[in-house]
Design an enzyme around this catalytic site. Sequence first.
Site, mmCIF file in Angstrom:
data_model
loop_
_atom_site.group_PDB
_atom_site.id
_atom_site.type_symbol
_atom_site.label_atom_id
_atom_site.label_comp_id
_atom_site.label_asym_id
_atom_site.label_seq_id
_atom_site.Cartn_x
_atom_site.Cartn_y
_atom_site.Cartn_z
ATOM 1 N N SER A 134 41.231 87.795 0.272
ATOM 2 C CA SER A 134 42.411 88.205 -0.481
ATOM 3 C C SER A 134 42.162 89.500 -1.221
ATOM 4 O O SER A 134 41.023 89.816 -1.601
ATOM 5 C CB SER A 134 42.775 87.112 -1.490
ATOM 6 O OG SER A 134 43.831 87.527 -2.339
ATOM 7 N N TYR A 147 42.041 80.459 -7.842
ATOM 8 C CA TYR A 147 42.165 81.225 -6.597
ATOM 9 C C TYR A 147 41.374 82.525 -6.689
ATOM 10 O O TYR A 147 40.626 82.883 -5.768
ATOM 11 C CB TYR A 147 43.637 81.505 -6.316
ATOM 12 C CG TYR A 147 43.899 82.154 -4.992
ATOM 13 C CD1 TYR A 147 44.000 81.394 -3.830
ATOM 14 C CD2 TYR A 147 44.047 83.527 -4.883
ATOM 15 C CE1 TYR A 147 44.239 81.981 -2.603
ATOM 16 C CE2 TYR A 147 44.279 84.129 -3.666
ATOM 17 C CZ TYR A 147 44.379 83.358 -2.526
ATOM 18 O OH TYR A 147 44.605 83.956 -1.310
#
Length: 290
Positions: A134, A147
């Site tokens: 990410s 996350y």
Amino acid sequence: MVTGASSGIGRETAIRFAGRHARLALAARSEETLEEVAEECRAAGAAGVLVHPTDIADAQQVQSLFDAAITEFGRIDVAAQCAAITAFGRFEDVPVEVFDGIVRTNLLGAANVARAALAHFQSEGSGHLVLVGSLLGRTAVPFQSAYVVSKFALRGLVRVLRQENRRFPGIRVHGIYPGPVDTPVYSTAGNYFGRAPRVPPTAVSPGTIVGAIVRATDGRRSSERQVGWMNRPAIFTYAVLPALFDAVIGPFLRVVAFTSGPVESTSGNVFDPPPTPGGRASDGAARPAG
């Protein structure tokens, strides 16, 4: 092999490789949804499809997945780890078990897939391992602490695996780092923020990320790729103007990443893959904001 194949980037990756007449091993937590994706892959031209329900956070289940795929097809040439989950909320508002569950899937689950894939690739002498990370592995933002932590660590794992596997010229390790992607995760994520997350206007389509995955596995070298038009400006601002970035990112996300209406707290799909509209389950393949 595609893990997190039930929706989002994982589903699109499976269908794209099916169009190349690949033989596919599909894994996610929801068998029902995997069967739907398997039918789409067969219709797209897959030479064979194996469905194997798997929770990648469980190392034994991951090894069982690899054993089944090797028994069915003889070998694995590409292992694409696309599964991920998230929860929105301030760090102190996210329950311990939810935080830990996200890290367990996103980081330890990816490590489980990488471990099994590399053992097989080293025995065969070749193979591509793709770990989908990410933008939030390079730029920390508020309201997705678990996350962000998992994706920062995953980027480090990609680099270590590239270093350690240099002595195997046939093995390639790829890190794919999307920015925001338009997937169902915003409605199925855990949420302790009090307002519902929504797809931000900066999001790209899953197909954009899949294109980067395919290009990586067509190459002859290990690679790491930022994917999304806002990635590099965000990384630049985060590194060069950290005080400005930290000052504006919270208000920016409150405006673009959440609705105004109140919602109740929920663990979303952190522990179970709930159904989404149309009978699909968001099973960790869909990507959160970043």
